[in-house]
Write a protein that holds these residues in place. Structure first.
Motif, short mmCIF file in Angstrom:
data_model
loop_
_atom_site.label_atom_id
_atom_site.label_comp_id
_atom_site.label_asym_id
_atom_site.label_seq_id
_atom_site.Cartn_x
_atom_site.Cartn_y
_atom_site.Cartn_z
N GLY C 278 18.65 3.41 7.58
CA GLY C 278 17.78 4.34 8.31
C GLY C 278 16.43 4.52 7.64
N LYS C 279 16.13 3.68 6.65
CA LYS C 279 14.84 3.84 5.97
C LYS C 279 13.73 3.12 6.73
N PRO C 280 12.61 3.77 6.96
CA PRO C 280 11.51 3.12 7.64
C PRO C 280 11.06 1.88 6.88
N LEU C 281 10.65 0.89 7.65
CA LEU C 281 10.27 -0.40 7.06
C LEU C 281 8.75 -0.56 6.99
N VAL C 282 8.33 -1.21 5.93
CA VAL C 282 6.93 -1.61 5.80
C VAL C 282 6.92 -3.09 5.48
N ILE C 283 5.79 -3.75 5.69
CA ILE C 283 5.69 -5.13 5.21
C ILE C 283 5.21 -5.06 3.76
N ASP C 284 5.98 -5.73 2.92
CA ASP C 284 5.61 -5.79 1.49
C ASP C 284 4.51 -6.83 1.33
N ARG C 285 3.39 -6.45 0.80
CA ARG C 285 2.26 -7.38 0.63
C ARG C 285 2.62 -8.51 -0.30
N VAL C 286 3.56 -8.22 -1.21
CA VAL C 286 3.94 -9.25 -2.18
C VAL C 286 4.80 -10.31 -1.50
N THR C 287 5.79 -9.88 -0.73
CA THR C 287 6.73 -10.84 -0.15
C THR C 287 6.40 -11.15 1.30
N GLY C 288 5.62 -10.30 1.93
CA GLY C 288 5.34 -10.47 3.34
C GLY C 288 6.52 -10.10 4.22
N GLN C 289 7.56 -9.57 3.62
CA GLN C 289 8.78 -9.25 4.35
C GLN C 289 8.87 -7.76 4.68
N PRO C 290 9.52 -7.43 5.82
CA PRO C 290 9.81 -6.03 6.07
C PRO C 290 10.74 -5.48 5.00
N THR C 291 10.40 -4.38 4.46
CA THR C 291 11.11 -3.85 3.30
C THR C 291 11.18 -2.33 3.42
N ALA C 292 12.24 -1.76 2.91
CA ALA C 292 12.33 -0.29 2.93
C ALA C 292 11.14 0.28 2.16
N PHE C 293 10.59 1.37 2.70
CA PHE C 293 9.33 1.89 2.16
C PHE C 293 9.42 2.27 0.68
N ASP C 294 10.64 2.60 0.24
CA ASP C 294 10.74 3.15 -1.12
C ASP C 294 11.30 2.16 -2.12
N LYS C 295 11.38 0.91 -1.74
CA LYS C 295 11.97 -0.07 -2.65
C LYS C 295 11.07 -0.22 -3.88
#
Ligand SMILES: Nc1nc2c(c(=O)[nH]1)N[C@H]1C(S)=C(S)[C@@H](COP(=O)(O)OP(=O)(O)OC[C@H]3O[C@@H](n4cnc5c(=O)[nH]c(N)nc54)[C@H](O)[C@@H]3O)O[C@H]1N2
Ligand SMILES: Nc1nc2c(c(=O)[nH]1)N[C@H]1C(S)=C(S)[C@@H](COP(=O)(O)OP(=O)(O)OC[C@H]3O[C@@H](n4cnc5c(=O)[nH]c(N)nc54)[C@H](O)[C@@H]3O)O[C@H]1N2
Ligand code: SF4
Ligand code: SF4
Ligand code: SF4
Ligand code: SF4
Ligand code: SF4
Ligand SMILES: [Mo]
Lengths: 249, 290, 937
Positions: C278-295
């Motif tokens: 249930g964590k909102p996703l962001v694109i990680d600039r490092v990986t370019g992948q959708p990632t949980a915002f707080d990773k």
């Protein structure tokens, strides 16, 4: 005692910052509270809960509107109490000697047990700083909290006038205006402290710091405009800029 | 200024009383015995009555004696001294005239001078106040003195003196009004100098410090309508000068003389009312009023 | 010179008792000087975190309040008709018996038939606990008519609000922008803060149609047209975004700017893309992948989009760029509506940019964020803002407030040095707040807290049939996010029996028949209206006041309260504490003098009632009472194990803070300490609180949260989008059709500006406002012999232009009309005022007979209320419905949407402002004529 001292050892007084006073009346009521319970007769109120309430106050806050030649009107809150004038006309007119200016600090006081309540000193004061108490029949005026500023029963830091201690905005300053090195004198020098009704020659000890210039932000547009140069005109261009900007982080 | 009845009564009556005393001290009229007694009694009644009236506005009349202490600086104190001395000296002189059939001229002259000095000191109480430009003029003592002398002459039955003195007083009165009407403006005290804010624009009083009234407003701010004042000036002038002079130039008649005195008294009282009511204290500026 | 000998060291008092002021809700620390057992002088407590020694006019006038002749003296039972003011004094036993006689049957059958609304309550965690245990769903305090837009706007956007829940970093800020504030609850702190800023020569910008007080000392005044701040702010955002003057690093790390928004059509459109947890996703600039915002290690990308199932999902920031770069927000486009020249809007934007970025500074303070990243410095952006009712008391206030927070956040100036800072217990995200509860069960407590923050339609307080569960219709489709309830609708709804009838209206500290209500005359009629049987339509009214207010006359039973110096009170971290950005603080009041009347502290009375009613939370297993009085409750109540009303001096020996066992000597320790407790926040936890591990851990230790609650600022509000989705037809809880359009339009998840409803306002073109006078607290001040001399009557201030237009001069009278009513009042000219706005001081006008004033008191003859012109409902619309005069999102009363017409009127022959009401009989007589108050010799 109505002869004024040639000079006083110190010139204790207030410096009031018109640039900062928000007109909250805190100083008015705290003065009323302290001076009702302390120095001399209480500051009475007539018709206290009726149609025409009127009481004795030693400090009152006026407000004035100033309309400059250009631009918006300004509003200035204006507290006023005794200015402890060096050339205090209120003292010399007093027939009984009840009014006097203290040699050690220049504070102008009324010795209530000598006062006949003739009102003449109030007539002589240009500033409306004296009010005859309707219940006690004696003249009341700002004492500069003479029963606070030297009071051994108060902690050192509280030995300032009640109005100064209470002023939430810090618009009231207290000190020796005869000492050019004192904090108040320096404030007066820095900010162009002024006298009220200088033409009357009363030489007030209290000084007023004038409001700073207002509504000047648009005058700075030359400095500010370059900051606002658009990075892009379109959302698309903006996102492009954003990408580059993020790269730099 | 608030035209307090006690002060109007005081200055009017005591001015007249000391004016009469001035003439009595000079032996004008040269009377003795009962007649003298009546003259002196009138003078004392007016002077002392006025002084007593002046104590009514005191917060602590019982401490009035303290008012004698500050003669070095205070005109009010000096007035007290002058009044007491004038009353004492003239009293001694009166004893001689009434009971001993003696006219100690030197003493009488001293009493006369002290009487005038009393009127002068009274006038200086007002004149000294820079806060009230309408009073702070040389014409103020001139007015008090000329009124006192004219009224004194009138009361003393010195018709030949009274007419020119009344005319002089009338002239002074006119000059006083003319100059007085300019005085506030000439003094240069304005809301701009009162607040020090004048250099940034036009200053206007906004909210008063209290929505209710206070001592300052009651004492110092009294607004007389302009029209009203004009009318009162005419009435005062007519009563104080025109009518008495007319009555005096008519063939002498006790009723007319008495009428002249009463008319003058009434006229001076109205003039005094205006003296206070029209006087504007600079403190009114702070309240956006005058 | 023979000067008189003076005693310059007179004895000041016998003793100083230190407690907490309640001449207003600011709650400053006071030193009460006592002589001969009486109050002799009141001054500020220098050690107190709120006021640091200063005191306002009201605070200093406390002595005249505790001696006021208007103080109620004993319980009162109504003997005349309602509104007459005829009462009989009764004993407390009788009073409590009457109350229990009314309440007990309700609790047994229909607990919701008790509506308990507590006005200017400072013990809401206690009164709500009482109401919850009683079992009624009808409880709230005054927030709904006060400033819920600010509270809700702040919490939904950034997990904390202005109001008194946050403050500018007064010591470091260099540009302070103040929107729509005349005085506020942080009365002294704001003044102290402005004083500090001015002493540094830093700039203050005041945005306010009226230039008095704080706005008078502001260096620049923006005399905005009321109701248009949202547009003005969005224009500033437009200019700043366009110029790239935004804090990208801050936005990507700490806000949901990078969170991906679902673009797929359907019930999820516009919601966040989330992972399995249930964590909102962001694109990680490092990986370019959708990632949980707080990773840990994630670098949220503000630009990257995400294609899935043929749909492009875009981050929040894309949507913002699209919206706010639009020309409709260009300064030139908004200038006229806002009454602010475009050049000035640009200049202000430029100054914001200059100070935020060119005057940025660093504090050498390490800290660690919630993703585990260590930062060597704290970056200061010395721009601070504050706003209150000028923004909130409009029907577009919630969105305006959100816009303002978005502006602050774009500049990266929230929770950073020099910016705006939260005070504990904030920051606290929506997720850490309860949802509203409304499930009523006879003889049982409510299923949970009444008030809360809805996450979506599922949390609305609706009955099974979709009708409102609460008498005030809070948390319904009409105002879904009404987190503080709608106290201003209670009387009219109860009178109309809509949504249902109630039996007993129980109120505390709210002058609802006068200044705290809209439509005063109508409300008076509702309170006195009878049905066909001759019974009152609102059958029973219980009221607690300390003074002879206007409301007293309209109750059947009066429970007289003590004054603030005569009782125990608790200013608790569980509700509205006195914290500072640098520390958590709470405070007490204690009886520094004994009452000389037969009165009791209201909270104690509630406990006595609870004991007689046997309310569960107040009763031990064996049936005995848990608490004897409020002081007992303050010490011994535990909300959760170890957490009670007071956080300081916990534990048997008083050594624990926040969490700890009960300390029987806790109150003595507070008294010794000056009536308050302050716990400093550690240095590394002072800023970035929502994301700062050290702060989160400290807050858990203090008992503010049960576990760390880091979160992102919500530039885009997902709960709002959920209501829009429902309005679009998604989901099983559906709004009535007539509300769909409005919900879709107003509940935009990104801040918008909309013109407030102007139906029926044709021809009424002048804005009419009120302001609080700094020296008066609502209606309380008039009973105070000193304060009433400052504000004994109130003119209507009219701008120079309108004075000329209507041939008015100072002292003239004007007829002021609104679509709802008419008043005739004296006017005064004011130049430093928006050309199209008139205003007056709030709550100076009084009813004849109230407050122990003489009937000819100026407050009752010349004084007036604007409330007569404001209706709780808008004028009828074409649809035949009357919509509430409230914000459609939060239900906030829209006091400042008032539009009027002004015309010159004959001066009334009796010099009496209109409307005039018949006098009420004073239950306490009138005050003495003269006062010369001196306690000592
Ligand atoms: N002394 C004192 N202090 C108080 C109170 C009191 O009665 N007296 N009451 C307390 C309470 S309950 C509250 S809620 C707070 C409220 O404190 P404030 O928020 O300061 O409330 P108001 O005095 O209503 O001031 C509202 C301000 O908003 C301005 N305004 C109105 N419409 C607009 C607009 O559209 N845009 C802008 N920019 N400005 C606008 C008004 O001119 C006014 O200056 O104060 C609390 N503090
Ligand atoms: N026109 C207009 N109307 C407004 C507003 C506005 O800006 N303009 N502002 C609105 C807002 S924000 C608010 S918060 C309301 C405020 O309005 P109210 O909540 O009605 O505020 P008060 O006038 O302070 O009245 C509270 C009551 O509490 C009583 N009281 C005081 N002290 C005590 C005590 O110690 N114990 C008890 N039991 N009672 C006590 C007082 O006597 C008074 O009757 O007004 C609202 N009304
Ligand atoms: S301000 Fe007035 S009272 Fe004070 S010293 Fe000067 S003249 Fe005297
Ligand atoms: S009122 Fe008192 S202090 Fe003033 S001049 Fe008269 S005697 Fe002196
Ligand atoms: S110095 Fe003392 S007496 Fe003078 S105004 Fe201040 S508080 Fe009043
Ligand atoms: S207390 Fe300070 S800010 Fe308030 S009116 Fe007095 S001088 Fe002004
Ligand atoms: S702001 Fe004034 S009234 Fe309010 S709590 Fe502080 S001192 Fe008391
Ligand atoms: Mo409020």
């Amino acid at each position: 005692m109505t002869q004024l001292p040639q000079s006083t050892e110190r010139k204790m007084g207030l410096v009031i910052d018109l640039d900062t006073c928000v007109g909250c009346h805190a100083c008015v009521i705290s003065c009323k509270g302290w001076n009702t319970e302390n120095y001399g007769a209480p500051l009475s109120d007539q018709d206290a809960y009726g149609a025409n309430p009127s009481g004795t106050f030693l400090n009152r806050v006026h407000s004035y509107e100033v309309q400059p030649a250009e631009g918006a009107a300004q509003l200035i809150h204006f507290p006023k109490s005794c200015l402890h004038c060096e050339d205090a006309p209120c003292v010399t007119v007093c027939p009984t000697g009840a009014s006097y200016k203290r040699v050690e600090d220049g504070i102008v006081l009324v010795n209530e047990s000598d006062c006949i309540g003739c009102g003449l000193c109030a007539w002589a004061c240009p500033y409306g700083a004296r009010e005859l108490d309707a219940a006690a029949g004696v003249m009341k005026k700002c004492t500069l909290c003479v029963d606070r500023i030297y009071n051994d029963n108060l902690p050192e830091e509280d030995r300032v006038p009640a109005c100064v201690r209470t002023c939430p905005a810090g618009a009231r300053h207290f000190g020796d205006l005869g000492d050019p090195d004192s904090a108040v004198s320096q404030l007066v020098a820095e900010r162009g402290g002024m006298d009220l009704m200088p033409e009357l020659g009363t030489k007030p000890v209290n000084k007023y710091l004038p409001p700073r210039p207002k509504d000047t932000i648009e005058d700075q547009i030359d400095i500010l405009a370059p900051l606002l140069a658009p990075v892009a005109e379109e959302p698309k261009g903006f996102l492009g800029w954003l990408d580059k900007a993020l790269e730099k982080l | 200024m608030h035209p307090a009845p006690s002060v109007i009564v005081f200055t009017t009556l005591s001015g007249l009383g000391f004016g009469l005393m001035f003439f009595l001290g000079l032996g004008l009229p040269d009377v003795s015995g009962w007649v003298a007694f009546v003259f002196f009694a009138v003078a004392y009644a007016l002077a002392v009555g006025g002084l007593l009236a002046s104590t009514f506005h005191l917060g602590h009349p019982e401490r009035a004696l303290k008012a004698f202490t500050q003669w070095k600086t205070s005109w009010l104190s000096r007035e007290g001294w002058c009044a007491v001395l004038a009353l004492m000296v003239t009293g001694l002189y009166a004893i001689g005239v009434i009971f001993l059939g003696q006219r100690w001229a030197g003493l009488g002259l001293l009493g006369s001078l002290l009487s005038l000095a009393t009127v002068f000191t009274t006038s200086m109480i007002y004149t000294q106040l820079k806060t009230i430009p309408r009073w702070n003029m040389k014409l103020t003592p001139a007015m008090f003195l000329s009124f006192s002398l004219a009224g004194g002459a009138l009361l003393a039955g010195q018709t030949t003196l009274a007419i020119p003195l009344l005319l002089i007083a009338a002239l002074v009165q006119i000059l006083y009004w003319r100059q007085g009407d300019q005085a506030f403006a000439n003094a240069g005290t304005t809301l701009a100098t009162a607040t020090g804010l004048g250099d940034r624009g036009t200053v206007r009083a906004f909210e008063p410090p209290h929505t209710g009234t206070n001592y300052l407003l009651r004492e110092f701010v009294h607004v007389v309508g302009r029209k009203h004042a004009e009318k009162l000036r005419v009435i005062s002038f007519g009563l104080a000068f025109v009518l008495p002079v007319l009555l005096l130039v008519l063939p002498f008649n006790h009723l007319f003389a008495a009428l002249a005195v009463l008319s003058h008294l009434a006229g001076v009282a109205v003039s005094r009312w205006l003296f206070f009511a029209q006087a504007e204290h600079v403190v009114g500026l702070y309240y956006g009023k005058r | 010179m023979n000067q008189p000998k003076l005693d310059t060291s007179p004895r000041v008092s016998d003793e100083i008792r230190r407690t907490t002021c309640y001449m207003c809700a600011c709650r400053c620390g006071i030193n009460v000087h006592i002589k001969d057992g009486k109050v002799a002088y009141i001054e500020g407590n220098r050690n107190h975190p709120v006021n640091k020694g200063v005191l306002c006019a009201k605070g200093s006038a406390g002595i005249m309040q505790v001696n006021a002749p208007s103080r109620l003296r004993a319980p009162l039972k109504r003997v005349g008709p309602r509104g007459s003011g005829e009462f009989e004094e009764i004993s407390w036993d009788e009073a409590l018996d009457i109350a229990v006689g009314w309440l007990k049957p309700l609790r047994e059958d229909n607990p919701e038939k008790l509506a308990f609304f507590t006005g200017r309550d400072q013990s809401q965690s206690f009164t709500s606990f009482w109401a919850q245990n009683f079992g009624t769903c009808n409880y709230a305090a005054h927030g709904g008519f006060c400033s819920v837009n600010m509270a809700a706007g702040g919490i939904y956007t950034m997990g904390g609000a202005f109001w008194e829940f946050g403050q500018p970093d007064w010591d470091r800020t260099k540009l302070f922008m103040l929107f729509g504030v005349a005085e506020d609850h942080d009365s002294n702190p704001i003044k102290m803060g402005i004083g500090k800023i001015k002493a540094r020569g830093a700039r203050v910008i005041g945005v306010n149609p009226i230039r008095t007080g704080y706005n008078a000392v502001a260096d620049d005044w923006v005399g905005i047209t009321p109701g248009t701040d949202g547009l003005f702010i969005l224009s500033l955002i437009h200019v700043l975004m366009k110029a790239g003057k935004i804090d990208l690093d801050y936005l990507s790390r700490y806000t949901n700017a990078a969170v991906l928004v679902n673009a797929a059509e359907g019930p999820e459109q516009g919601l966040f893309l989330r992972d399995a947890d249930g964590k909102p996703l962001v694109i990680d600039r490092v990986t370019g992948q959708p990632t949980a915002f707080d990773k840990p290690g994630v670098r949220p990308d503000l630009t990257a989009t995400y294609d899935k199932d043929g749909v492009t999902h875009r981050p929040v920031f894309h949507l913002m760029a699209e919206k706010y770069l639009s020309d409709e927000y260009a300064p030139e486009a908004v200038a006229e509506k806002c009454g602010v020249p475009a050049s000035r809007i640009r200049a202000i934007a430029g100054e914001l940019a200059r100070v935020a970025f060119d005057e940025a500074f660093e504090l050498n303070q390490e800290w660690t964020d919630f993703r585990g990243e260590k930062h060597s410095k704290m970056i200061g952006r010395p721009v601070a803002m504050h706003a209150m009712r000028g923004v909130s008391a409009h029907a577009n206030g919630f969105q305006t407030c959100r816009a303002l927070h978005v502006l602050q956040i774009l500049l990266g100036t929230v929770e950073v040095p020099g910016g705006f800072r939260f005070k504990p217990p904030y920051p606290k995200p929506v997720e850490a707040h309860p949802t509203p509860h409304c499930k009523v069960t006879p003889n049982s407590p409510l299923d949970g807290p009444h008030l809360g923050f809805v996450r979506g339609p599922e949390d609305l307080a609706l009955k099974a049939d979709g009708s409102p569960a609460r008498i005030d219709k809070a948390f319904t489709w009409e105002n879904p996010m009404s987190s503080h309830g709608l106290m201003h609708m209670v009387i009219s709804n109860a009178h109309a029996g809509d949504p249902y009838k109630i039996d007993t209206l129980f109120m505390y500290m709210a002058n609802m028949s006068w200044n705290s209500t809209m439509n005063t005359k109508g409300v008076i009629e509702m309170l006195t209206d009878k049905d066909d049987n001759g019974d009152y339509v609102i059958p029973r009214i219980i009221y607690s006041d300390a003074y002879s207010s206007e409301m007293v006359a309209y109750a059947d039973l009066i429970l007289p309260d003590t004054t603030y110096l005569e009782r125990h009170d608790c200013i608790s971290l569980l509700d509205r504490p006195i914290c500072e950005a640098d520390g958590a603080a709470d405070a007490i009041r204690w009886p520094v003098i004994e009452p000389d009347r037969d009165v009791r502290g209201f909270q104690t009375v509630l406990i006595q009632l609870a004991n007689k009613l046997g309310l569960p939370g107040f009763t031990n297993q064996d049936g005995s009472a848990k608490y004897t009085d409020y002081a007992d409750y303050m010490v011994n109540h535990q909300r959760k194990p170890g957490i009670g009303p007071l956080a300081g001096f916990r534990g048997a020996d008083g050594s624990k803070v926040g969490r700890g066992e009960v300390n029987p000597n806790q109150l003595d320790r507070y008294i010794e300490n000056g009536g308050f407790y302050l716990e400093h926040i550690p240095d590394e936890a002072l800023f970035y609180k929502p994301w700062n591990t050290a702060y989160q851990d400290w807050a858990v230790g203090m008992g503010l949260y049960d576990s760390p609650q880091p979160y992102l600022f919500q530039l885009y509000s997902e709960p709002m989008r959920k209501f829009q989705l429902a309005a679009e037809g998604h989901g099983d809880r559906q709004p009535p059709d007539h509300l769909r359009g409005r919900i879709m339009e107003t509940m935009d998840p990104l801040p918008i500006w909309y013109e407030t409803d102007q139906t029926g306002n044709e021809g009424f073109t002048v804005n009419a406002l009120t302001q609080r006078p700094m020296a008066m607290y609502h209606s309380w001040g008039s009973q105070n012999a000193w304060l009433r001399q400052l504000h004994g009557r109130n003119p209507l201030y009219v701008p120079t232009k309108l004075m000329r237009e209507h041939g008015l001069k100072d002292g003239d009278w004007a007829r002021v009309t609104s679509p709802h009513g008419e008043i005739v009042v004296p006017v005064m000219e004011m130049a430093a005022l928006n050309d199209n706005t008139a205003w007056t001081w709030n709550a100076i006008g009084k009813r004849k007979g109230a407050w122990a004033l003489q009937p000819d008191a100026p407050e009752a003859t010349k004084g007036f209320l604007l409330n007569h012109l404001i209706h709780e409902l808008l004028p009828p619309k074409g649809d035949g419905l009357r919509w509430a005069n409230s914000d459609p999102i939060t239900g906030q009363a829209a006091w400042f949407d008032l539009k009027v017409k002004i015309e010159k009127a004959e001066a009334p022959a009796d010099a009496q402002s209109k409307p005039e009401f018949p006098p009420i009989k004073s239950p306490v007589g009138t005050g003495p004529r003269d006062l010369a108050w001196k306690v000592g010799k």
